[in-house]
Design a protein around this motif. Structure first.
Motif, short mmCIF file in Angstrom:
data_model
loop_
_atom_site.label_atom_id
_atom_site.label_comp_id
_atom_site.label_asym_id
_atom_site.label_seq_id
_atom_site.Cartn_x
_atom_site.Cartn_y
_atom_site.Cartn_z
N ILE A 1 56.60 -6.56 6.12
CA ILE A 1 56.23 -5.81 4.62
C ILE A 1 56.40 -6.64 3.28
CG2 ILE A 1 58.38 -4.67 4.16
CD1 ILE A 1 57.20 -2.12 3.75
N THR A 2 57.06 -7.81 3.83
CA THR A 2 57.37 -8.80 2.89
C THR A 2 55.90 -9.51 2.36
OG1 THR A 2 59.43 -9.14 3.60
CG2 THR A 2 58.66 -10.99 2.21
N TRP A 3 55.29 -9.63 3.26
CA TRP A 3 53.84 -10.36 2.86
C TRP A 3 53.11 -9.52 2.12
CZ3 TRP A 3 54.10 -15.28 3.57
CH2 TRP A 3 55.03 -15.69 4.55
N PRO A 4 52.70 -8.38 2.10
CA PRO A 4 51.87 -7.50 1.23
C PRO A 4 52.67 -7.39 -0.23
CG PRO A 4 52.62 -6.02 2.80
CD PRO A 4 53.12 -7.42 3.24
N LEU A 5 53.83 -7.40 -0.36
CA LEU A 5 54.78 -7.16 -1.33
C LEU A 5 54.67 -8.50 -2.13
CD1 LEU A 5 57.67 -5.23 -0.18
CD2 LEU A 5 55.88 -4.49 -1.59
N LEU A 6 54.86 -9.69 -1.35
CA LEU A 6 54.82 -11.02 -2.22
C LEU A 6 53.28 -11.26 -2.76
CD1 LEU A 6 56.18 -13.85 -2.53
CD2 LEU A 6 55.69 -14.48 -0.29
N PHE A 7 52.15 -10.85 -1.88
CA PHE A 7 51.04 -11.07 -2.35
C PHE A 7 50.72 -10.25 -3.44
CE2 PHE A 7 46.65 -8.95 -2.49
CZ PHE A 7 45.92 -10.13 -2.83
N GLY A 8 51.40 -9.14 -3.61
CA GLY A 8 51.14 -8.18 -4.98
C GLY A 8 51.74 -8.96 -6.21
N GLY A 9 52.91 -9.71 -5.72
CA GLY A 9 53.63 -10.35 -6.85
C GLY A 9 52.95 -11.45 -7.43
N LEU A 10 52.33 -12.28 -6.61
CA LEU A 10 51.80 -13.62 -6.80
C LEU A 10 50.33 -13.42 -7.34
CD1 LEU A 10 52.56 -15.73 -3.79
CD2 LEU A 10 53.72 -15.95 -5.97
N ALA A 11 49.63 -12.34 -6.69
CA ALA A 11 48.45 -12.21 -7.33
C ALA A 11 48.23 -11.29 -8.94
CB ALA A 11 47.44 -11.16 -6.33
N SER A 12 49.40 -10.95 -8.97
CA SER A 12 49.55 -10.05 -10.37
C SER A 12 49.30 -11.11 -11.60
CB SER A 12 50.87 -9.39 -10.39
OG SER A 12 51.84 -10.29 -10.46
N TYR A 13 49.92 -12.18 -11.39
CA TYR A 13 49.69 -13.11 -12.63
C TYR A 13 48.46 -13.41 -12.93
CZ TYR A 13 50.37 -17.41 -14.87
OH TYR A 13 50.20 -18.55 -16.03
N GLY A 14 47.52 -13.89 -11.81
CA GLY A 14 45.95 -14.03 -12.08
C GLY A 14 45.26 -12.73 -12.61
N VAL A 15 45.78 -11.84 -11.91
CA VAL A 15 45.01 -10.45 -12.57
C VAL A 15 45.35 -10.09 -13.73
CG1 VAL A 15 45.09 -7.70 -12.08
CG2 VAL A 15 44.90 -9.57 -10.13
N ILE A 16 46.55 -10.25 -14.40
CA ILE A 16 46.80 -9.93 -15.63
C ILE A 16 46.22 -10.76 -16.58
CG2 ILE A 16 48.78 -9.85 -17.18
CD1 ILE A 16 50.62 -9.06 -15.15
N ALA A 17 46.07 -12.13 -16.41
CA ALA A 17 45.19 -13.12 -17.17
C ALA A 17 43.76 -12.73 -17.22
CB ALA A 17 45.59 -14.53 -16.71
N LEU A 18 43.18 -12.34 -15.92
CA LEU A 18 41.67 -12.02 -16.01
C LEU A 18 41.55 -10.74 -16.65
CD1 LEU A 18 40.81 -12.87 -12.13
CD2 LEU A 18 40.15 -13.96 -14.26
N THR A 19 42.35 -9.66 -16.98
CA THR A 19 42.09 -8.43 -17.69
C THR A 19 42.62 -8.38 -18.83
OG1 THR A 19 44.20 -7.70 -16.53
CG2 THR A 19 42.22 -7.28 -15.40
N ALA A 20 43.00 -9.77 -19.63
CA ALA A 20 43.59 -9.70 -20.89
C ALA A 20 42.74 -9.14 -21.93
CB ALA A 20 43.94 -11.18 -21.19
N ARG A 21 41.50 -9.40 -21.74
CA ARG A 21 40.57 -8.69 -22.64
C ARG A 21 39.65 -7.55 -22.27
NH1 ARG A 21 40.09 -12.49 -26.73
NH2 ARG A 21 40.54 -14.36 -26.34
N VAL A 22 39.93 -6.94 -21.11
CA VAL A 22 39.38 -5.87 -20.62
C VAL A 22 39.92 -4.51 -21.48
CG1 VAL A 22 39.19 -4.16 -18.75
CG2 VAL A 22 39.34 -6.53 -18.36
N PRO A 23 38.94 -3.53 -21.88
CA PRO A 23 39.33 -2.44 -22.66
C PRO A 23 40.55 -1.57 -22.15
CG PRO A 23 37.12 -2.76 -22.70
CD PRO A 23 37.18 -3.76 -21.59
N PHE A 24 41.26 -1.14 -22.82
CA PHE A 24 42.44 -0.42 -22.41
C PHE A 24 42.24 0.82 -21.44
CE2 PHE A 24 45.85 2.85 -22.84
CZ PHE A 24 46.98 2.36 -22.22
N GLY A 25 41.01 1.41 -21.87
CA GLY A 25 40.70 2.54 -20.94
C GLY A 25 40.22 2.18 -19.55
N VAL A 26 39.71 1.17 -19.61
CA VAL A 26 39.20 0.64 -18.17
C VAL A 26 40.55 0.33 -17.35
CG1 VAL A 26 38.32 -1.19 -16.78
CG2 VAL A 26 37.10 -0.47 -19.06
#
Length: 422
Positions: free
Chosen positions: A302-327
């Protein structure tokens, strides 16, 4: 005689550069991540060492869980309290106070011979690290920086049980309880680079702080004694609402609550935390039943999916910086809901046989990965939008209340999962 600049000239120049750094409002992202991330050690770090601690102190493991309970209560209550301290007394004072709380708490958990002192030490660590995390998020000047801060929380949280077990095997079980002190390493650097911000003239709203503390304490206890705690929470909530109307610029500023973005962002963060932390407690017994894995095998898996979520979130947050809030308000909850639905489908289906066992186990781990990505990414993305939607002077209070909503979700999720899974 030397023609170089004098010592006074160098001092003046250095002071000017320092003032410019503070006016820019920028603290390097790495220091903010180090300031925030170790809080997750206090939440998950003791998970594997509590039996050893219980044997050493001649207590039951159930009694030792009060250490974790105290830490969870302290970060829930301490988040808005320390945010209020930062708002009223400035970042410098808040950093110094939070660091002192963490250090004092660490001394207690490392040296205390009795459980009540260990619990007190864990609570002090919780208060301090909650404040340091809120300060880090309030100083994050971009979506990318906020992403790194929240990714550090998720990444540390995913590896905290294994890190705590390793620290205990190398040193002692008390070393696992001391890991939150690592956050203090970032305090000197953040103090030097912190931005200068004007302080409000109003005094601390002590009644508002006490009412919010009572409300949060009651809400944390709802899963354990819902009738009594629910009644207290209702009474405290009504009293706090009346007080906020009387003191709109107090501990819970109305400018934050009236923001059209903040309530949605905080509510979504709460739901994402419920889903993610609930899955963290619901999946181990399901994996043990479906795959026949032992406790350590489930922990590693179960460590691996949790670790994946934490590491992937950095890129996801950067990619969605200009996405409308409603989306975003639709995307991340939908992602978490998909993970919960997938796990529920596996749990509701008759246990497969043969090769299908692997598919069922994989589906459960994918489900955890979906809720982990949604929670870690949503926390950063929604915190960025919630902070940007209020005036700069109210940003620390907004971050404190936002983190409070997320942490309450982290408290409710495991309780709900325990009821559903049994």
């Amino acid at each position: 005689m030397s023609g170089g600049p004098s010592g006074d000239g160098l001092t003046t120049r250095a002071r000017g550069e320092e003032a410019q750094r503070r006016r820019s409002g920028r603290v390097p992202s790495g220091w903010l991540a180090l300031l925030a991330g170790p809080m997750s050690f206090g939440i998950a770090g003791p998970a594997l060492v509590l039996p050893d601690a219980a044997r050493d102190l001649s207590l039951t493991t159930a009694a030792m869980t009060w250490i974790v309970t105290a830490f969870g209560w302290a970060i829930a209550v301490g988040t808005p309290l320390m945010a209020g301290l930062q708002s009223r007394r400035g970042t410098r004072t808040a950093l110094a106070a939070c660091a002192a709380l963490v250090l004092l708490g660490t001394v207690l958990v490392v040296t205390a011979p009795l459980l009540p002192l260990l619990v007190a030490g864990s609570a002090l660590q919780g208060f301090g690290t909650a404040g340091l995390t809120t300060i880090a998020m309030s100083l994050a000047a971009s979506a990318r920086t906020m992403g790194l801060v929240t990714a550090s929380l998720a990444t540390v949280g995913s590896t905290a049980p294994l890190a705590g077990d390793l620290a205990a095997s190398v040193l002692d079980w008390r070393a696992a309880l001391a890991l939150p002190v690592l956050s203090v390493l970032a305090v000197p650097a953040v103090l030097r680079r912190r931005p200068d911000t004007p302080l409000p003239a109003a005094r601390l709203d002590l009644p508002g702080a006490m009412l919010l503390m009572a409300l949060v304490t009651a809400l944390v206890l709802v899963p354990y004694a819902w009738q009594a705690a629910g009644a207290v929470a209702l009474a405290a909530g009504v009293a706090l609402a009346l007080w906020v109307r009387k003191r709109p610029d107090g501990f819970v500023p109305t400018v934050v609550l009236r923001s059209p973005v903040f309530p949605v962002a905080a509510g979504a963060a709460f739901l994402l935390a419920v889903a993610n932390f609930g899955m963290m407690y619901a999946l181990p017994p399901l994996l043990a039943e479906v795959a026949g894995w032992t406790g350590p095998q489930v922990g590693v898996a179960i460590t691996w999916p949790l670790l994946f979520g934490g590491l992937a979130s950095y890129g996801v947050i950067a990619l969605t910086a200009r996405v409308p809030f409603g989306v975003l308000a639709t995307l991340f909850p939908a992602l978490a809901a998909a993970g919960v639905a997938l796990a529920g489908l596996v749990a509701a289906t008759a246990l497969p046989a043969g090769a299908a066992l692997g598919a069922a186990s994989l589906a459960l781990l994918v489900a955890q990965g979906l809720t982990s990505v949604a929670a870690a990414s949503g926390q950063g993305a929604f915190a960025t939008r919630a902070g940007a939607a209020v005036p700069a002077a109210a940003r620390p209070a907004a971050m404190g209340l936002f983190n409070l909503a997320y942490l309450l979700g982290a408290a409710f999720g495991p309780a709900i999962a325990t009821l559903l899974v049994g």
